[in-house]
Design an enzyme around this catalytic site. Structure first.
Site, PDB file in Angstrom:
ATOM      1  N   TYR A   3       0.854  -1.208   0.118  1.00  0.00           N
ATOM      2  CA  TYR A   3       0.023   0.053   0.017  1.00  0.00           C
ATOM      3  C   TYR A   3       0.775   1.018  -0.163  1.00  0.00           C
ATOM      4  O   TYR A   3       1.932   1.170  -0.399  1.00  0.00           O
ATOM      5  CB  TYR A   3      -1.030  -0.031   1.153  1.00  0.00           C
ATOM      6  CG  TYR A   3      -1.954   0.877   1.322  1.00  0.00           C
ATOM      7  CD1 TYR A   3      -2.808   1.071   0.373  1.00  0.00           C
ATOM      8  CD2 TYR A   3      -2.295   1.538   2.506  1.00  0.00           C
ATOM      9  CE1 TYR A   3      -3.772   1.972   0.462  1.00  0.00           C
ATOM     10  CE2 TYR A   3      -3.215   2.339   2.559  1.00  0.00           C
ATOM     11  CZ  TYR A   3      -4.140   2.512   1.373  1.00  0.00           C
ATOM     12  OH  TYR A   3      -5.039   3.526   1.609  1.00  0.00           O
TER      13      TYR A   3
ATOM     14  N   ARG B 193      -6.607   9.471 -10.911  1.00  0.00           N
ATOM     15  CA  ARG B 193      -6.076   9.897  -9.975  1.00  0.00           C
ATOM     16  C   ARG B 193      -5.433   9.046  -8.950  1.00  0.00           C
ATOM     17  O   ARG B 193      -6.273   8.927  -7.955  1.00  0.00           O
ATOM     18  CB  ARG B 193      -7.047  11.053  -9.352  1.00  0.00           C
ATOM     19  CG  ARG B 193      -6.179  12.227  -8.434  1.00  0.00           C
ATOM     20  CD  ARG B 193      -5.942  11.593  -6.970  1.00  0.00           C
ATOM     21  NE  ARG B 193      -6.837  11.633  -5.868  1.00  0.00           N
ATOM     22  CZ  ARG B 193      -7.192  10.656  -5.086  1.00  0.00           C
ATOM     23  NH1 ARG B 193      -6.269   9.692  -5.003  1.00  0.00           N
ATOM     24  NH2 ARG B 193      -7.936  10.908  -4.195  1.00  0.00           N
TER      25      ARG B 193
ATOM     26  N   LYS C 153      -5.751  -2.270  -1.826  1.00  0.00           N
ATOM     27  CA  LYS C 153      -6.866  -1.964  -0.980  1.00  0.00           C
ATOM     28  C   LYS C 153      -7.416  -3.270  -0.401  1.00  0.00           C
ATOM     29  O   LYS C 153      -7.808  -3.424   0.553  1.00  0.00           O
ATOM     30  CB  LYS C 153      -8.029  -0.876  -1.482  1.00  0.00           C
ATOM     31  CG  LYS C 153      -7.300   0.248  -1.950  1.00  0.00           C
ATOM     32  CD  LYS C 153      -7.733   1.390  -0.718  1.00  0.00           C
ATOM     33  CE  LYS C 153      -7.086   2.634  -0.819  1.00  0.00           C
ATOM     34  NZ  LYS C 153      -7.282   3.634   0.091  1.00  0.00           N
TER      35      LYS C 153
ATOM     36  N   GLU D  75     -12.461   4.341  -6.186  1.00  0.00           N
ATOM     37  CA  GLU D  75     -11.129   4.539  -5.493  1.00  0.00           C
ATOM     38  C   GLU D  75     -10.322   5.282  -6.655  1.00  0.00           C
ATOM     39  O   GLU D  75     -10.307   5.047  -7.833  1.00  0.00           O
ATOM     40  CB  GLU D  75     -10.526   3.439  -5.376  1.00  0.00           C
ATOM     41  CG  GLU D  75      -9.034   3.633  -4.534  1.00  0.00           C
ATOM     42  CD  GLU D  75      -9.079   4.004  -3.210  1.00  0.00           C
ATOM     43  OE1 GLU D  75     -10.440   3.495  -2.535  1.00  0.00           O
ATOM     44  OE2 GLU D  75      -8.554   5.080  -3.123  1.00  0.00           O
TER      45      GLU D  75
ATOM     46  N   ASP E 288     -14.171   5.784  -1.304  1.00  0.00           N
ATOM     47  CA  ASP E 288     -13.369   5.832  -0.436  1.00  0.00           C
ATOM     48  C   ASP E 288     -12.862   7.082  -0.174  1.00  0.00           C
ATOM     49  O   ASP E 288     -12.303   7.569   1.047  1.00  0.00           O
ATOM     50  CB  ASP E 288     -12.136   4.622  -0.827  1.00  0.00           C
ATOM     51  CG  ASP E 288     -11.399   4.436   0.251  1.00  0.00           C
ATOM     52  OD1 ASP E 288     -11.359   4.384   1.562  1.00  0.00           O
ATOM     53  OD2 ASP E 288     -10.042   4.189   0.188  1.00  0.00           O
TER      54      ASP E 288
ATOM     55  N   ASN F 298      -0.594  11.634  -0.202  1.00  0.00           N
ATOM     56  CA  ASN F 298      -0.128  10.588  -0.801  1.00  0.00           C
ATOM     57  C   ASN F 298       0.716  10.560  -2.022  1.00  0.00           C
ATOM     58  O   ASN F 298       0.024  11.123  -2.803  1.00  0.00           O
ATOM     59  CB  ASN F 298      -0.944   9.250  -0.402  1.00  0.00           C
ATOM     60  CG  ASN F 298      -1.343   8.999   1.027  1.00  0.00           C
ATOM     61  OD1 ASN F 298      -0.846   8.982   1.864  1.00  0.00           O
ATOM     62  ND2 ASN F 298      -2.798   8.786   1.315  1.00  0.00           N
TER      63      ASN F 298
END
Ligand SMILES: NC(=O)C1=CN([C@@H]2O[C@H](COP(=O)(O)OP(=O)(O)OC[C@H]3O[C@@H](n4cnc5c(N)ncnc54)[C@H](OP(=O)(O)O)[C@@H]3O)[C@@H](O)[C@H]2O)C=CC1
Ligand SMILES: CC(=O)C(=O)O
Ligand SMILES: [Mg+2]
Length: 550
Positions: free
Chosen positions: A81, A135, A153, A224, A247, A394
């Protein structure tokens, strides 16, 4: 050959009878293969090599992969992740080795159902993470390279909530990309075209969602990393029609509400100021920034403030500066928080904005690395006994401020949570532990609760109750260490508590198709949820007497 492929009598034997399985070394079972895998993993020198190794391990032996993951979450989650999954996505066309998810292409329009029917999980499928790659984290439009985010995820659903691996469906919608370098890359694995306009994309998404329900009737869809306009658009279009949630908007909203509740308590305890006097400045007003801002209205409404009062405590900033209602051509999603109490030339400099707002909390969802400069952090520190600073972008390469700088520039007074993980650090003889404000704490529990209750929809109350359950889940020790999130090692327990809260909210909103839990008390329901959590079957010799522990 994987160990799970061995006859069970062979697996349970203390050593192999020579000749019974001649391709397995005779004393292999006297060793702990998980420790061997960990050593192999640690021998890789880059995050991307570790990612590739783990992906190969999952293919060879999924049980072993999840056993190793569950036993070493702090070490392995940052590889599967954020941050390393960002590298995996950026270079996915080049590191691709095998099919590991479902691609639904714009060229499949008119036949999407047939494509979905090829997925082996069929009717047993319960949760899909669907990205269109437009994105990915803060890395922009990565097109068909986005699949690893869906895979990562879902690994968190499996590790964090105990969802069965065979009921998960990672999906990347391959709709083209507007990133020229991918269109020119001979190894690019996606369709070579620009992204569709709204009408074409809407028609695709309508067919996709209908086909998903036809093929996987019990499935929950997690949207997502869609670009902000489409993230809001498809959540609004589909949330009352299908089992789905976004999410980045709702999951992030919930996780930050949770951390903010705990951070505000610490900050108010230090300043003596009431919780209702917190003022929150959002640096970044995309799907995540506005999603979190909307969810933080609940922080104030839980204190008894009206929506207008709550709204007046929240300020948003985008690439053009403080968002004010008089700005021409303001995008729809920015209007709700646009300020009407600022007259004057546009405020574009962050320190000027902080000087005007005097926030108690500064939240970054901007994708701008280092935007929280020394001046910015020191100004926050001069305004607050304990400033709340959450740089949430992130991966870590896009984080608004590194933990060590935030600690140094505030002399340790900062209350900090970042989107990607930072290590604990020592400053002037004291050890400080950062929080990780990432939706990974929330979506596994929301998913588990929605799946078990067979919720027709994911309601606002389900999301809010998930946040409250997470914020209340800190142990005594975590509270005395002044953490704002529980330690990740406890995520399975925490996901079960979140799932319980989500099921109760689904019942109140009357969206639970499975009404059996209505008569169960909380303790019994929590036990039931925990019993439902999937465990990898331990086929690997954990008691091998001669296996060195690493
Ligand atoms: N921690 C977590 O759990 C999560 C973190 N995120 C992270 O949040 C980030 C943003 O995601 P998302 O909202 O979808 O992305 P967007 O690109 O839609 O939003 C970015 C926002 O930042 C603004 N921005 C860009 N440059 C500047 C600048 N120089 N000064 C001020 N504002 C600026 C943009 O302004 P404008 O609107 O004018 O372009 C936009 O409002 C990503 O890095 C993502 O990884 C997302 C979800 C969960
Ligand atoms: C964490 C997450 O969902 C993101 O950065 O987009
Ligand atoms: Mg995301």
């Amino acid at each position: 050959m994987s160990l799970t492929a061995l006859p069970s009598s062979t697996v349970s034997a203390p050593g192999l009878v020579p000749g019974l399985a001649p391709r397995i070394p005779p004393y292999f079972l006297n060793t702990d293969h998980r420790q061997r895998c960990l050593a192999q993993l640690r021998s890789k020198s880059t995050g991307l090599e570790k990612y590739i190794y783990l992906s190969g391990l999952k293919e060879r032996d999924p049980n072993l992969f999840y056993e190793v993951l569950l036993g070493n979450m702090l070490e392995i989650i940052p590889i599967l992740y954020t941050p390393t999954v960002g590298d995996a996505c950026s270079s996915y066309s080049h590191i691709w080795r095998r099919p590991e998810g479902l691609y639904v292409s714009i060229e499949n329009k008119g036949h999407i159902k047939q494509i979905l029917q090829t997925w082996p999980g069929g009717l047993a499928s319960r949760i899909a993470v669907v990205t269109d790659g437009s994105r990915i984290l803060g890395l922009g439009d990565l097109g068909a390279n986005g699949l690893p985010i869906s895979i990562g995820k879902l690994d968190l659903y499996i590790a964090g909530a105990g969802i069965k691996p065979t009921s998960t469906v990672p999906i990347c919608l391959d709709l083209g990309t507007n990133t020229q370098k991918f269109l020119e890359d001979p190894l690019y694995i996606g369709v070579r075209r620009k992204r569709p306009g709204t009408t074409e994309m809407d028609a695709f998404m309508e067919e996709f969602m209908q086909a998903m329900r036809d093929v996987f009737p019990m499935l929950l869809v997690q949207f997502e990393d869609f670009s902000t306009d489409n993230a809001f658009r498809y959540l609004d279009l589909f949330r009352n029609q299908y089992r789905c949630f976004n999410d980045d908007i709702q999951g992030t909203g919930a996780v930050i509400l949770s951390g903010f509740i705990n951070a505000a308590r610490l900050s108010s305890a230090a300043s003596g100021k009431p919780l209702s006097e917190h003022r929150i400045l959002f640096f970044g007003a995309g799907s995540a920034g506005i999603g979190v801002a909307k969810q933080l209205l609940s922080f104030f409404s839980l204190l008894g403030l009206s929506e207008e009062e709550a709204k007046s405590s929240i300020y948003t900033v985008d690439s053009k500066g403080l968002i004010t209602a008089d700005r021409k051509g303001l995008q729809e999603h920015k209007k709700f928080f646009a300020r009407t109490d600022y007259q004057g030339p546009p405020l574009t400099n962050l320190t000027d904005i902080i000087g005007f707002v005097k926030p108690t909390a500064l939240l970054g969802l901007s994708t701008i690395r280092g935007a929280f400069t020394e001046d910015v952090v020191k100004l926050m520190s001069s305004l607050n006994t304990r400033p709340i600073i959450f740089p949430l972008s992130n991966p870590v390469s896009l984080c608004e401020v590194d933990y060590s700088d935030a600690i140094k520039w505030t002399n340790g007074s900062v209350i900090f949570a970042s989107g990607s993980p930072y290590k604990a650090m020592e400053f002037e003889g004291k050890v400080y532990e950062p929080g990780q404000g990432n939706n990974m704490y929330i979506f596994p529990g929301i998913g588990m609760g929605a799946i078990l209750s067979k919720a027709r929809h994911v309601t606002d109350a389900m999301v809010e109750q998930a946040a409250i359950a997470l914020s209340s889940s800190l142990s005594q020790e975590e509270q005395s260490s002044e953490l704002v999130y529980p330690r990740l090692a406890r995520i399975r327990d925490i996901s079960a508590q979140i799932a319980l809260a989500v099921i109760r909210a689904a019942q109140k909103d009357d969206v639970d198709e499975n009404t059996l839990f209505r008569n169960l008390g909380d303790n019994a329901l929590l036990d039931y949820i925990k019993a439902k959590q999937w465990q990898p079957c331990a086929t690997h010799n954990s008691n091998a007497s001669n296996a060195p522990r690493l």
